[in-house]
Scaffold this motif. Structure first.
Motif, PDB file in Angstrom:
ATOM      1  N   VAL A  70     -51.292 108.147  27.915  1.00 25.53           N
ATOM      2  CA  VAL A  70     -52.579 108.797  27.689  1.00 25.53           C
ATOM      3  C   VAL A  70     -52.776 109.931  28.691  1.00 25.53           C
ATOM      4  O   VAL A  70     -52.091 109.991  29.720  1.00 25.53           O
ATOM      5  N   VAL A  73     -57.394 108.323  32.345  1.00 29.17           N
ATOM      6  CA  VAL A  73     -57.927 106.973  32.183  1.00 29.17           C
ATOM      7  C   VAL A  73     -59.239 106.855  32.944  1.00 29.17           C
ATOM      8  O   VAL A  73     -59.249 106.791  34.176  1.00 29.17           O
ATOM      9  N   ALA A  77     -62.119 102.233  31.443  1.00 31.62           N
ATOM     10  CA  ALA A  77     -60.871 101.796  30.816  1.00 31.62           C
ATOM     11  C   ALA A  77     -60.017 101.010  31.802  1.00 31.62           C
ATOM     12  O   ALA A  77     -59.416  99.984  31.460  1.00 31.62           O
ATOM     13  N   LEU A  93     -58.202 106.300  23.945  1.00 27.86           N
ATOM     14  CA  LEU A  93     -58.177 107.270  25.037  1.00 27.86           C
ATOM     15  C   LEU A  93     -57.594 108.585  24.530  1.00 27.86           C
ATOM     16  O   LEU A  93     -57.174 108.693  23.382  1.00 27.86           O
ATOM     17  N   ARG A  94     -57.564 109.583  25.389  1.00 29.31           N
ATOM     18  CA  ARG A  94     -56.993 110.869  24.994  1.00 29.31           C
ATOM     19  C   ARG A  94     -55.467 110.770  24.967  1.00 29.31           C
ATOM     20  O   ARG A  94     -54.856 110.231  25.878  1.00 29.31           O
ATOM     21  N   THR A 109     -56.748 111.598  20.086  1.00 25.59           N
ATOM     22  CA  THR A 109     -56.976 110.319  20.760  1.00 25.59           C
ATOM     23  C   THR A 109     -55.898 109.340  20.308  1.00 25.59           C
ATOM     24  O   THR A 109     -55.318 109.489  19.232  1.00 25.59           O
ATOM     25  N   ASP A 177     -63.869 102.436  22.235  1.00 21.88           N
ATOM     26  CA  ASP A 177     -63.754 103.858  22.548  1.00 21.88           C
ATOM     27  C   ASP A 177     -64.207 104.075  23.988  1.00 21.88           C
ATOM     28  O   ASP A 177     -65.359 103.808  24.334  1.00 21.88           O
ATOM     29  N   THR A 179     -63.574 107.154  25.520  1.00 20.92           N
ATOM     30  CA  THR A 179     -63.447 108.599  25.745  1.00 20.92           C
ATOM     31  C   THR A 179     -64.774 109.256  26.091  1.00 20.92           C
ATOM     32  O   THR A 179     -64.795 110.387  26.580  1.00 20.92           O
TER      33      THR A 179
END
Length: 325
Positions: A70, A73, A77, A93-94, A109, A177, A179
């Protein structure tokens, strides 16, 4: 019976060659491919009949590997991963550069988790990479919780099947989620909302829709061949018996204390008292009523707390966009 060291070695070889491996997790059996191989990932969509825009979950072997997959973080997360991995929790996450867009449905994501099953963890450790693994069934149908279910659903389309026994949780992971500024539950699952809130220290929303696409959001999902009809608890028996009189082969989910007295329908599944046992057996119950030739299944929703929230979510998706009678 469970997978041997030689089975793990063979499965790793299949993954490295671009093949598909059915693997056990604590939730359901997954259809696994090398997460960094776009062609292998594309084959998952083909075998399942899954829309290519429907993202997959990347399974990794340890929380310490999260940064490899990812972009960044957030603290929430890290906290959730520290307390609840390995376990039935997926974090959105991204996307990092190792994850191809084919695995995310074109999104920036990515959904990631560490499964809590010794066979899955042994496979991930031996493989040394990430494995995309949606449920090992045709898209939209009942998820598999045994290898027999996998073989009945997908047959020879799977290159190798790892045995790990019946799945202990029985419903898919909870998807959160992380993000945004505040975590939110995109799909209820094996980790309860109460458990998540105890870790993050604040209430979590379960929005009816999301800006982020995740598995299990399709209007009809987790569905048996029979049509599922949701009914208010005090109407289940009457509605089921009426449908049987009208010529349907009716199956009913009922608490065990009521099941013995219902004789005017084709099949009855007595439900366990424990939400843990209900969740573990849910997909097996749906498959059983299919196998017994039912064309309608009547059920009511459980109280939506603890694992009841995940069970209710799966029953709603199995019923599709229909009102409760």
């Amino acid at each position: 019976m469970t997978a041997s060291t030689s089975d793990i070695k063979q499965a790793v070889g299949v993954l490295r060659a671009g093949g598909l491996v059915a693997l056990p997790t604590e939730t359901v059996y997954g259809l696994g491919a090398n997460a960094e191989d776009p062609a292998a990932v594309a084959r998952i969509f083909q075998v399942k009949g899954r829309p290519s825009t429907h993202p997959l979950i990347v399974h990794i072997g340890h929380a310490d590997l999260l940064d490899d997959w990812v972009e960044d973080v957030p603290a929430a997360a890290r906290l959730l991963a520290e307390h609840l991995w390995p376990g039935p929790l997926t974090l959105v996450l991204r996307r990092g550069r190792r994850v191809p867009l084919e695995a995310t449905g074109g999104l920036e994501t990515v959904a990631v988790r560490v499964p809590d099953h010794p066979v899955a963890l042994a496979l991930l450790t031996a493989f040394g990479g990430g494995v995309t693994a949606p449920s090992a069934n045709r898209f939209g149908s009942v998820s598999p919780t045994t290898t027999d279910h996998v073989r009945a659903e997908l047959g020879g389309a799977v290159d190798f099947v790892l045995e790990g026994g019946p799945c202990a949780v029985g419903v898919e992971s909870t998807i959160v989620d992380v993000t945004g500024d505040t975590p939110s539950i995109l799909r209820p699952g094996g980790v309860t909302r109460e458990e998540l809130e105890a870790v993050v220290g604040c209430p979590l929303e379960v929005p009816s829709s999301s800006r982020v696409r995740v598995p299990g959001q399709h209007p009809s999902h987790y569905a048996p061949r029979a049509r599922v009809v949701l009914v208010e608890p005090d109407k289940v028996v009457a509605e089921a018996e009426l449908a049987q009189e009208l010529g349907h082969r009716v199956g009913v989910f009922l608490p065990a204390s009521f099941a013995d007295g219902v004789t005017k329908v084709h099949a009855v599944v007595p439900l366990p008292r424990s939400p843990v046992d209900y969740a573990r057996g849910l997909y097996g119950f749906l498959r059983e009523l299919d196998e017994r030739g039912c064309d309608l299944i009547f059920a009511s929703l459980p109280v939506e707390e603890g694992l009841g929230l995940a069970i209710a979510n799966r029953l709603r998706r199995a019923a599709g966009p229909r009102p409760i009678v």
